[in-house]
Design an enzyme around this catalytic site. Structure first.
Site, PDB file in Angstrom:
ATOM      1  N   ARG A 121      11.481 -26.202  -0.101  1.00 51.37           N
ATOM      2  CA  ARG A 121      11.826 -24.933   0.522  1.00 51.37           C
ATOM      3  C   ARG A 121      10.591 -24.315   1.191  1.00 51.37           C
ATOM      4  NH1 ARG A 121      14.423 -22.071  -4.679  1.00 51.37           N
ATOM      5  NH2 ARG A 121      12.824 -23.388  -5.649  1.00 51.37           N
TER       6      ARG A 121
ATOM      7  N   LYS B 270       7.861 -20.645  -4.721  1.00 52.36           N
ATOM      8  CA  LYS B 270       7.554 -20.850  -6.140  1.00 52.36           C
ATOM      9  C   LYS B 270       6.180 -20.273  -6.486  1.00 52.36           C
ATOM     10  CE  LYS B 270       9.720 -22.605  -8.795  1.00 52.36           C
ATOM     11  NZ  LYS B 270      10.725 -21.973  -9.691  1.00 52.36           N
TER      12      LYS B 270
ATOM     13  N   TYR C 273       8.593 -16.084  -6.353  1.00 53.56           N
ATOM     14  CA  TYR C 273       9.096 -16.222  -7.718  1.00 53.56           C
ATOM     15  C   TYR C 273       7.909 -16.554  -8.617  1.00 53.56           C
ATOM     16  CZ  TYR C 273      13.906 -16.603  -5.944  1.00 53.56           C
ATOM     17  OH  TYR C 273      15.118 -16.362  -5.346  1.00 53.56           O
TER      18      TYR C 273
ATOM     19  N   HIS D 173       8.129 -15.965 -12.556  1.00 52.10           N
ATOM     20  CA  HIS D 173       8.620 -16.347 -13.889  1.00 52.10           C
ATOM     21  C   HIS D 173       7.466 -16.420 -14.893  1.00 52.10           C
ATOM     22  CE1 HIS D 173      12.612 -17.068 -12.272  1.00 52.10           C
ATOM     23  NE2 HIS D 173      12.101 -17.846 -11.352  1.00 52.10           N
TER      24      HIS D 173
ATOM     25  N   GLU E  81      12.020 -12.281  -8.805  1.00 54.67           N
ATOM     26  CA  GLU E  81      13.044 -12.285  -9.850  1.00 54.67           C
ATOM     27  C   GLU E  81      13.189 -10.965 -10.585  1.00 54.67           C
ATOM     28  OE1 GLU E  81       9.307 -13.799 -11.946  1.00 54.67           O
ATOM     29  OE2 GLU E  81      10.243 -14.050  -9.977  1.00 54.67           O
TER      30      GLU E  81
ATOM     31  N   ASP F 276      13.279 -22.154 -16.064  1.00 59.43           N
ATOM     32  CA  ASP F 276      12.120 -21.490 -15.463  1.00 59.43           C
ATOM     33  C   ASP F 276      11.811 -20.151 -16.127  1.00 59.43           C
ATOM     34  OD1 ASP F 276      14.253 -20.116 -14.432  1.00 59.43           O
ATOM     35  OD2 ASP F 276      13.833 -20.561 -12.328  1.00 59.43           O
TER      36      ASP F 276
END
Length: 374
Positions: free
Chosen positions: A15, A75, A94, A96, A118, A270
Site C-alpha cells: 500500500r 504502517k 497506523y 498500534h 487507529e 496488530d
C-alpha cells in the site's frame, strides 16, 4: 507544509499512503510533497503520475525523511526507519503502539509527534480511519480461512460452503464490529454456517436483524466460546479496544478442545491479538501450527490487495491530512477533537492512556502537552 511520502518497507506491504489524486488535492493548498521513487508502484501508481499531480520524486527514503515536516505512511515505522525520524517531526500513520513496546520506546526517544490513524475517533466513538482497513481485513478473513481449510494447507479439508448433501463449514466470529460484520457477510455469502459473538446485546440485536438466515448471534463469554470452538472449522478474531491491547478470548489450553485442522484468523493481531497463541506473521510466511490448529496472523492483511486498500484508505485519511497540513498539528488538534484523540506520543510524552497502560508508562494529559507546544 512539506509532506513526505516514503515507500513502505514492511514485509509485503504494497500500500501507499497517498494516491496521485491525493497529492493533487494537497497541491491546491500550496503544500510541497516529496514522494520516494516507486512508492506507489505496489498499488499501481507510477512515479510519473505523482509528478503530474505536482509531487517531487526523491530517490531514497532517507531524503524523504530529511526533507519532510510531516511523514504520511500506512504502517508503523520499523527499526531501519527509527534513526531517520527527526525531533518534532510529525508522523501520521497506523501505529498500534499497544502491540509493540520497542516501537513505543523508539518514538518516545525520537521525540516525534505520533498521530495514529487507529485512534482518531469521532464523538459517536466510531474510528473513521480504521474503518476502511477493517472492512478490507474483515472481507479477506473468510477468504484466507477458506484457503487454509484446504488439506494441502494443513486445514481440515472442508469446503466453506459445502455442497448439496454435505453440511457447510462452521465459522465462529469473535466480535460484532466492523471486522466481524464484514467477515460474516462474506462467510455467509459463501454458504457457511456463521455464529457471531459479542458482549454488546444491542449490537447482537442489530446483527440479528440484518444478517441472513445462516448467521446466528450469541453472547460472548468464556463458556460459550469454549463450547463453540469444539465444532468450529474456522475461527475469526475480530475484537478491538481502541488503542489498547486486545483481550485473549481464546487461551492456549483451548486449542486442545479444537479439532485437528481447525483454522484461526486473528485480525486483531496488530493490537496484540485476541488469541493467546497468535504472533504476527507476514504474507510471505502467513501461518504456523500449534496443537494441529492452523494460525493465520498476518498483521497487514489489506496489504495483499493494495489497489483497493490504498484507494479506500486515501478516501478516509485525505480530509484529515489536509487539515493537519493547513493548520499544523497543533492547530488541527485544537480545532478538531477527532484528531486530538489521535495523538499517542508527543515529544517524548505518552498522551494516550491505552498505550501507557500497555507498557506501564506515565500518561501525560494531551491538553497540557498541546498548551506547552503553543
Amino acid at each position: 507544509m512539506i509532506i513526505g511520502l516514503p515507500k513502505e518497507i514492511k514485509n509485503n506491504e504494497n500500500r501507499v499512503a497517498l494516491t496521485p489524486s491525493g497529492v493533487s488535492e494537497l497541491k491546491k493548498y500550496g503544500h510541497t510533497i516529496y514522494v520516494q521513487a516507486s512508492a506507489g508502484l505496489g498499488s499501481g501508481f507510477k512515479d510519473t503520475e505523482y509528478e503530474a499531480a505536482g509531487a517531487t520524486i526523491l530517490p531514497a527514503i532517507e531524503a524523504v525523511y530529511a526533507q519532510a515536516e510531516m511523514i504520511v505512511k500506512v504502517k508503523e515505522p520499523i527499526a531501519p526507519e527509527y534513526s531517520m525520524i527527526k525531533e518534532d517531526q510529525l508522523l501520521f500513520t497506523y501505529f498500534h503502539f499497544a502491540s509493540s513496546e520497542e516501537l513505543t520506546q523508539a518514538m518516545i526517544a525520537r521525540k516525534a509527534i505520533c498521530l495514529a490513524y487507529e485512534t482518531v475517533e469521532k464523538n459517536d466513538r466510531s474510528l473513521p480511519l480504521l474503518i476502511p482497513m477493517s472492512e478490507v481485513a474483515g472481507r479477506m478473513a473468510p477468504q484466507e480461512g477458506a484457503k487454509y481449510l484446504e488439506k494441502p494447507m494443513q486445514g481440515r479439508g472442508i469446503l466453506l460452503g459445502g455442497v448439496p448433501g454435505v453440511k457447510p463449514a462452521n465459522v465462529l466470529i469473535l466480535g460484532g464490529g466492523v471486522v466481524g460484520t464484514q467477515a460474516a457477510k462474506i462467510a455467509a455469502g459463501l454458504g457457511a454456517h456463521v455464529t457471531i459473538m459479542d458482549i454488546n446485546l444491542t449490537r447482537l440485536r442489530e446483527l440479528d436483524d440484518i444478517m441472513p438466515a445462516n448467521v446466528d448471534t450469541q453472547m460472548s463469554n468464556t463458556y460459550n466460546i469454549r463450547e463453540a470452538i469444539k465444532t468450529a472449522d474456522l475461527i475469526i478474531g475480530a475484537v478491538l479496544i481502541p488503542g489498547a491491547k486486545a483481550p485473549h478470548l481464546i487461551t492456549r489450553d483451548m486449542l486442545k478442545e479444537m479439532r485437528p485442522g481447525t483454522v484461526m484468523v486473528d485480525v486483531a493481531v496488530d493490537q496484540g491479538g485476541c488469541i493467546e497463541t497468535c504472533k504476527p506473521t507476514t504474507h510471505e510466511d502467513p501461518i504456523f501450527v500449534i496443537d494441529e490448529v492452523v494460525h493465520y496472523c498476518v498483521a497487514n492483511m489489506p496489504g495483499a490487495v493494495p489497489y483497493t486498500s490504498t484507494l479506500a484508505l486515501t478516501n478516509a485519511t485525505l480530509p484529515y491530512v489536509i487539515q493537519v497540513a493547513n493548520k499544523g498539528w497543533k492547530g488541527a488538534c485544537l480545532f478538531n477533537e477527532e484528531l486530538k484523540r489521535g495523538l499517542n506520543v508527543v515529544k517524548g510524552e505518552v498522551v494516550y492512556k491505552g498505550v501507557a497502560d500497555a507498557w506501564n508508562l506515565k500518561v501525560t494529559d494531551v491538553n497540557e502537552v498541546l498548551a506547552a507546544a503553543l
